[in-house]
Structure formats: structure tokens, C-alpha cells
Design an enzyme around this catalytic site. Sequence first.
Site, short mmCIF file in Angstrom:
data_model
loop_
_atom_site.label_atom_id
_atom_site.label_comp_id
_atom_site.label_asym_id
_atom_site.label_seq_id
_atom_site.Cartn_x
_atom_site.Cartn_y
_atom_site.Cartn_z
N HIS A 12 0.87 -1.19 0.00
CA HIS A 12 0.00 0.00 0.00
C HIS A 12 0.90 1.24 0.00
O HIS A 12 1.96 1.23 0.60
CB HIS A 12 -0.90 0.01 1.25
CG HIS A 12 -2.06 0.91 1.11
ND1 HIS A 12 -1.99 2.27 1.34
CD2 HIS A 12 -3.34 0.67 0.73
CE1 HIS A 12 -3.16 2.82 1.11
NE2 HIS A 12 -4.00 1.88 0.74
N ASP B 85 -7.89 -5.40 -0.03
CA ASP B 85 -8.25 -6.30 -1.15
C ASP B 85 -7.81 -7.74 -0.92
O ASP B 85 -8.24 -8.65 -1.63
CB ASP B 85 -7.64 -5.78 -2.45
CG ASP B 85 -8.21 -4.43 -2.81
OD1 ASP B 85 -7.47 -3.43 -2.72
OD2 ASP B 85 -9.41 -4.36 -3.10
#
Length: 411
Positions: free
Chosen positions: A290, A348
Amino acid sequence: MLSEETLERGERERVLETPCGPVAYGLENVIVKVTSISDIDGERGILWYRGYRIDELARHSTYEETAYLLLYGRLPSRRELEDFRGRLLASMELSPVTVSILRELAGVHPMFAMESALAAEGAFDSENQRLSEALKQGKYSAAEMKLAIKVAERLIAKLPIIVAWHYRLSRRLDVIKPREDLSYAANILYVMSGREPDPIMTRGMDLFLVLHADHEIPASTFAALVTASTFSDMYSVIVTALAALKGPLHGGANEAALANYMRVGDPAKAKDVVEAAAKPKGPRLAGVGHRVYRTYDPRAAILREFFTREFLPKFGDPDGLFSIASAIEREVLNHPYFQQRRLYPNVDFWSGILLHYMGVPREYFTPMFAVSRVAGWLAHALEYWENNRILRPRACYVGPRDLKYVLIDER
Ligand code: SDX
């Protein structure tokens, strides 16, 4: 430009020194607006919506209440929430033109259908046009803010219907209208399947929606702001965000992560899969890493806990996906490559498994992400309009100048 060998090595400068000064690649850590909508502490793995921690909202709130919080800036009273729910339900309908577009686009990837259907719906929303006219005259005061909120609520109401009706029409099934007695999350599953969902499935969908509702300024929100800053209309702001969310580096990662687990097929193969990704030019592990979180994404932690505490005890892990993902997670958390780069599971990593077990086909994962995030995109656009300035960055030109034109026959 990055040199050939740099590109070849697959390395990327984070900050490139140029004659015009430092360029932050990917706008990393570049601040583009002031906001009170959401905040992320990437080091400690904390996410706040309007000052409330995401784990508090995940535990106590619903998507309707969270969307209200993001749009209005405070939690609603019981009466305000009921009225808000009523307005959403009353707007869960589409113009005949939009339905015929969805019918024509049956079978195409739903993100394309969403972009087309939403643009059409916006063309017939007179208040969307009226707001756009006011913005063109540079007017954005109390009256326009009220109008903008009304259009925003309609967008939040219509998006799940666009997704669910495209799903039905793509399978030659009749469309189903939402039920007044069902929540927003339950209605999404009901309008798609035609069956009233199990309470745990409804809880799972509601949790998915709360967790994805906003996330400061990811690529899709920045795209939305660029369009909003030109005083385009609200539906077009969301069409822009949809186009950005579609990419596999962003919203498309949930679909890619599930496909990966299905391809791996066996927890015992997790080690090889992670090893293959643990190299600079290796295949990126979808659902891992991320730009902001340098630790476990708090949303991923909440989803993981929902699985272990509520979902698995009731439904188990019929396709073995949770155990495959858990094996991959263990390998990632213990691998030096990921540890050195502080790469952890993001939202996700688990969300695709949840949607799959709720009966949502893979190609509808990113659309579901969009159904949730539309509240955040709209909140940021409305907030930006309060002190609007067109977003127009610069580039540092490093090419030649004042070249002499050579006639074609002399080249
Ligand atoms: C979302 O921004 C948001 O908030 C987005 C989001 C939201 O709610 O809106 O949180 C939703 O989009 C989550 C992210 C979903 N995407 C993925 O899961 C795709 C896989 N992840 C990556 O592609 C990547 O981690 C990004 C895109 C998420 C972040 O990319 P960055 O910050 O630009 O990081 P980078 O590409 O500079 O990578 C840094 C290093 C590189 O290695 P080196 O060049 O230093 O050797 O980490 C490596 C990368 O190769 N790396 C990975 C990896 N992610 C980064 N290596 C293997 N697998 C991965 N998944």
C-alpha cells in the site's frame, strides 16, 4: 525520463531531481487538499472517518449511517437516519434510457456498463444540470450545497441498482426492485439474487461497504477531484472516479487477488507463489502492499476477524479460499523481501473472498467497491468545491527547444 537501464532494472525513483526541482513520482506524499473527511496513520495502521476510528464504525455503524457521516460531517439522529434511508430508497430507480443501455451492455465488464449507465443517468437528472449551471456561474453557496447533497444522495442510491440490474440483465433475468423493509446492504444482495440474504451475509456486505467508503486521496478520489475542480457535473465526477478505480493497481486488486487464490488452489503452494513475487520485477501479489500503510491495513484486519469470528463458524470455507489466503499471508508476513519493504495485506487481500462467498461474481467486485466509495468521492468533491481551484500541476520539460523545421523531402 527514466534511463533505459533504470527502467530495465525495474527500479523506480521515488523522487527525481530535475532542473525544475524534485518530482515526487506518483505524487507520493504530495498534499493536494485540506480535509476533515478521513485520515490515515500509515505507520500505526489507523483509519478515521470524520474522527471516528474505522474499527468503531465497523463494530457499531451501518453503511447508511457511515455515508450520512461522510456527507454531512456528523452522525445522524435516529430520525435523520430514517429520513435518509427513505430518500435513498425512493431514489433507487433508473431512467428507461439507462435500463436500455444496461440491456445493450449486458455481458460486458460491469465497470464499463457502470460508466456508460451513470453518464446517461446524469444526462436526465435535471438537478445535476441545474447544479452544473450554477457552478458555471461560479456560484456555490448554501443553496448549491443543498442541491449538491440531494444529487449526491441520488448517486449513492442509484449505483447499486446499476450494478445489480446489469448483473440480472446479463443473465437474462428480470430486474428486481429493492424492498422497503431491507437495509441498503441487504437490498444489494436481494436485488441481485432475488432472495432475502442470510443475516450474516448482510452483515458481511454492510461491513464491506463501511470499510470501503472512504480512504483519503487514493487515485480514484484524486481523479474525481480533478473533474470536480473544472466545475463539471457530479455524475461526471463519479464516472471519472470509476475509470480510475478500474485499474488492477487500485480497485481491480480484489478481483486479481481472488483469481490468484483460485489459481494457487492449494495452501501448500503458497510458499512458491510468494517466492515468485518476492523479487523487484516479479509478479505483484494482488492484495499486498500500500502506498500509505506501512503495516497491516486496519480494514484487512477487520475483514479477517469477521471471517474467523462470524463467517467461518456458520458457513465454513467451502472453496478453501480462506485457508489458501491465510497460507499466503503467513508467507508474506515472514518473508524478508516483504518485511524490508514493509508490505502487508491490504483491504483487497480478504475482500474478494467475502464477496465470492456472498455470491458476487468476480467481475462485480470492483463495482461493489465503487458502490461503497461513491460516498467518499462525493464528500471530497463537495468539500473541495467549498474552496475550489482548478487542479493544474506542471511538468518539467527536459526535451530539446527551438529546433529548425526540415522540409519532408530534405529529411
Ligand atoms: C487499494 O491508495 C489507496 O488508499 C487505495 C485503497 C483505497 O482504499 O482506495 O487502499 C485501495 O487500491 C489498495 C491497493 C490495492 N492494490 C494492490 O493490492 C496491487 C498490488 N500492490 C501494489 O501494486 C502496490 O503495493 C501498490 C500499487 C498498492 C502501492 O504501490 P507503490 O506505493 O507505488 O509502491 P511501489 O510500486 O513503489 O513498490 C515499492 C516496492 C517495489 O519494490 P522495489 O522497486 O523497491 O524493489 O515494493 C514492491 C515493488 O516492486 N511491491 C511489491 C508489491 N507491492 C509493492 N512486490 C510484490 N508484490 C506486491 N504486491
